[in-house]
Design an enzyme around this catalytic site. Structure first.
Site, PDB file in Angstrom:
ATOM      1  N   TYR A   1      13.267   8.199  13.606  1.00 50.75           N
ATOM      2  CA  TYR A   1      13.005   8.329  12.177  1.00 50.75           C
ATOM      3  C   TYR A   1      14.119   9.116  11.502  1.00 50.75           C
ATOM      4  CZ  TYR A   1      10.442   9.120   7.833  1.00 50.75           C
ATOM      5  OH  TYR A   1      10.061   9.146   6.511  1.00 50.75           O
TER       6      TYR A   1
ATOM      7  N   ASP B   1       6.080  -7.498   1.267  1.00 45.82           N
ATOM      8  CA  ASP B   1       5.506  -6.748   2.383  1.00 45.82           C
ATOM      9  C   ASP B   1       5.131  -7.715   3.500  1.00 45.82           C
ATOM     10  OD1 ASP B   1       3.860  -4.869   3.993  1.00 45.82           O
ATOM     11  OD2 ASP B   1       3.857  -3.651   2.187  1.00 45.82           O
TER      12      ASP B   1
ATOM     13  N   THR C   1       0.253   9.283   2.344  1.00 48.27           N
ATOM     14  CA  THR C   1       0.365   7.840   2.555  1.00 48.27           C
ATOM     15  C   THR C   1      -0.284   7.479   3.882  1.00 48.27           C
ATOM     16  OG1 THR C   1       2.455   7.931   3.776  1.00 48.27           O
ATOM     17  CG2 THR C   1       2.601   7.835   1.363  1.00 48.27           C
TER      18      THR C   1
ATOM     19  N   ARG D   1       0.852  -1.198   0.000  1.00 49.70           N
ATOM     20  CA  ARG D   1       0.000   0.000   0.000  1.00 49.70           C
ATOM     21  C   ARG D   1       0.886   1.244   0.000  1.00 49.70           C
ATOM     22  NH1 ARG D   1      -2.480  -0.342   6.178  1.00 49.70           N
ATOM     23  NH2 ARG D   1      -0.513   0.038   7.288  1.00 49.70           N
TER      24      ARG D   1
ATOM     25  N   ASP E   1       9.504 -10.071   6.009  1.00 53.50           N
ATOM     26  CA  ASP E   1       9.890  -9.327   7.199  1.00 53.50           C
ATOM     27  C   ASP E   1      11.258  -8.746   6.886  1.00 53.50           C
ATOM     28  OD1 ASP E   1      10.894  -8.392   9.607  1.00 53.50           O
ATOM     29  OD2 ASP E   1      10.150 -10.074  10.786  1.00 53.50           O
ATOM     30  N   VAL E   2      11.307  -7.455   6.615  1.00 54.96           N
ATOM     31  CA  VAL E   2      12.539  -6.834   6.128  1.00 54.96           C
ATOM     32  C   VAL E   2      13.676  -6.856   7.136  1.00 54.96           C
ATOM     33  CG1 VAL E   2      11.399  -5.331   4.450  1.00 54.96           C
ATOM     34  CG2 VAL E   2      11.740  -4.522   6.813  1.00 54.96           C
TER      35      VAL E   2
ATOM     36  N   MET F   1       3.093   4.476  -0.845  1.00 58.00           N
ATOM     37  CA  MET F   1       4.055   4.773  -1.908  1.00 58.00           C
ATOM     38  C   MET F   1       4.535   3.514  -2.599  1.00 58.00           C
ATOM     39  SD  MET F   1       6.643   7.926  -1.246  1.00 58.00           S
ATOM     40  CE  MET F   1       7.528   7.178   0.115  1.00 58.00           C
TER      41      MET F   1
ATOM     42  N   ASN G   1      11.736   0.462   0.170  1.00 59.40           N
ATOM     43  CA  ASN G   1      10.695   1.437   0.475  1.00 59.40           C
ATOM     44  C   ASN G   1      10.089   1.268   1.868  1.00 59.40           C
ATOM     45  OD1 ASN G   1       8.376   3.374  -0.423  1.00 59.40           O
ATOM     46  ND2 ASN G   1       7.322   1.515   0.230  1.00 59.40           N
TER      47      ASN G   1
ATOM     48  N   LYS H   1      16.931   7.672   8.768  1.00 54.13           N
ATOM     49  CA  LYS H   1      16.904   8.198   7.409  1.00 54.13           C
ATOM     50  C   LYS H   1      18.231   8.857   7.034  1.00 54.13           C
ATOM     51  CE  LYS H   1      12.852   6.728   6.292  1.00 54.13           C
ATOM     52  NZ  LYS H   1      12.711   5.638   5.288  1.00 54.13           N
TER      53      LYS H   1
END
Length: 244
Positions: free
Chosen positions: A150, A37, A185, A16, A60-61, A18, A87, A154
């Site tokens: 965050y 995902d 989003t 879902r 599971d990233v 982006m 992403n 990043k």
């Protein structure tokens, strides 16, 4: 359109938001896409919507073994991977006093460690494909300050992108980071973020929040051969926010 004709892509967090927008555009441009995902139901629905050139795999990233399985499954379904879009990500609007160690480590695992694991896992496949493009989705908070956790992660994605680009240039593998501003989003619709984002959007020079498709167009460019001389670079898409 055929800007990605013959390309094989893995997109994380693609069920879902982006990620789904990227997947739709990639399919429209001729790519075959593995939608990766943790959200099984949403991912399967999107894969069915996009047709035979899209498949869903649960990822599971934060798990290296899971990444290896996803790359292997993508090769079995479509062939060696040309494109990776890292992403997947989460945010949390808590101060350094409020956030717990467990919450902080979760943000690091999902936003930062996953990018390392994804790049590492996909390299053997990209070497088989004689090159590729990795697009790491960072944020304007990889350039300027923001929420604890965050922002930290990043910034790390931005640094990893540059280091990986230097490591992999001789393999014909390009690595670039994308730094979106405020995008429509599910992440910015969270209860703890919605009001803050609404107020913040008033200060954007472009006068509005961006659509996911606007970011997807930039990701498409970096994934395609059109950006063949771009690597180790930051691409900002924020409506002029960081230009002030």
């Amino acid at each position: 359109m055929t800007r990605l004709n013959g390309k094989i892509a893995i997109i994380t967090g693609a069920a879902r938001g982006m990620g789904a927008s990227h997947a739709r555009l990639f399919i429209n441009e001729g790519a075959k896409v593995m939608i990766a995902d943790i959200l099984e139901e949403d991912g399967q629905v999107l894969a069915r919507e996009l047709g035979e050139n899209a498949k869903f795999v649960k990822l599971d990233v934060t798990k290296a073994a899971n990444w290896e399985e996803v790359v292997s499954q993508t090769e079995k379904e479509f062939g060696p991977v040309n494109i990776l879009v890292n992403n997947a990500g989460i945010s949390m609007n808590k101060s350094i006093e409020e956030i717990t160690e467990e919450e902080y480590r979760r943000i690091v695992d999902i936003n930062q460690i996953s990018v390392f694991l994804g790049m590492k896992a996909v390299l053997p496949s990209m070497k088989k494909a004689n090159g590729g493009s990795i697009v790491n989705i960072s944020s304007i908070n990889g350039l300027v300050g923001g929420a604890i956790g965050y922002t930290d992660t990043k910034f790390a994605v931005r640094g990893m992108t540059k280091a990986a680009a230097l490591n992999l240039a001789h393999n014909g593998i390009r690595v670039n980071s994308v730094h979106p501003g405020v995008i429509e989003t599910p992440m910015i619709s969270q209860a703890d973020s919605k009001d803050i984002i609404k107020e913040f959007a008033k200060h954007i020079p472009a006068g509005r929040v961006a659509k996911p498709e606007e970011v997807s167009n930039l990701v498409l460019y970096l994934a395609s051969d059109e950006s063949s001389y771009s690597t180790g670079s930051e691409f900002v898409i924020d409506g002029g926010l960081t230009a002030q």
